[in-house]
Enzyme design. Sequence first.
Site, PDB file in Angstrom:
ATOM      1  N   ASN A 101     126.750 -53.512 -12.250  1.00 59.15           N
ATOM      2  CA  ASN A 101     125.519 -53.516 -13.031  1.00 59.15           C
ATOM      3  C   ASN A 101     125.640 -52.483 -14.132  1.00 59.15           C
ATOM      4  O   ASN A 101     126.342 -51.476 -13.983  1.00 59.15           O
ATOM      5  CB  ASN A 101     124.315 -53.156 -12.158  1.00 59.15           C
ATOM      6  CG  ASN A 101     123.813 -54.326 -11.346  1.00 59.15           C
ATOM      7  OD1 ASN A 101     124.154 -55.469 -11.591  1.00 59.15           O
ATOM      8  ND2 ASN A 101     122.988 -54.030 -10.355  1.00 59.15           N
ATOM      9  N   ARG A 132     126.086 -59.912  -8.424  1.00 53.23           N
ATOM     10  CA  ARG A 132     127.385 -59.257  -8.220  1.00 53.23           C
ATOM     11  C   ARG A 132     128.112 -59.825  -7.008  1.00 53.23           C
ATOM     12  O   ARG A 132     129.315 -60.110  -7.078  1.00 53.23           O
ATOM     13  CB  ARG A 132     127.207 -57.746  -8.068  1.00 53.23           C
ATOM     14  CG  ARG A 132     126.850 -57.076  -9.393  1.00 53.23           C
ATOM     15  CD  ARG A 132     126.503 -55.626  -9.205  1.00 53.23           C
ATOM     16  NE  ARG A 132     125.284 -55.565  -8.396  1.00 53.23           N
ATOM     17  CZ  ARG A 132     124.859 -54.494  -7.762  1.00 53.23           C
ATOM     18  NH1 ARG A 132     125.553 -53.373  -7.808  1.00 53.23           N
ATOM     19  NH2 ARG A 132     123.741 -54.508  -7.070  1.00 53.23           N
TER      20      ARG A 132
END
Length: 93
Positions: free
Chosen positions: A38, A20
């Site tokens: 996520n 990320r």
Amino acid sequence: MSETAARLIVTGRVQGVGYRWWTIGQARRFGLRGWVRNRRDGAVEILAIGEPDALDRLESVCSHGPDGALPEQVTREPATPDTSRGFAQIATV
């Protein structure tokens, strides 16, 4: 050029490897706005908004990811732009 949006779903070993944070850097580098998060199914989901060429570049680099990641598949579908400013990480779904 016109702005467009895409939703990318990245599967494989993409959680717990800095994916990320890496995505945020790549998206900002390409001048995109949107978010990354996520998913509980183990995937990473990305909403990217910007120029079509920049979306193509993000999709391409996401298939490789950062060191330690092993992306298996990147699925891209059209999306509706939201009101995102900049590019950020949002909560898991």
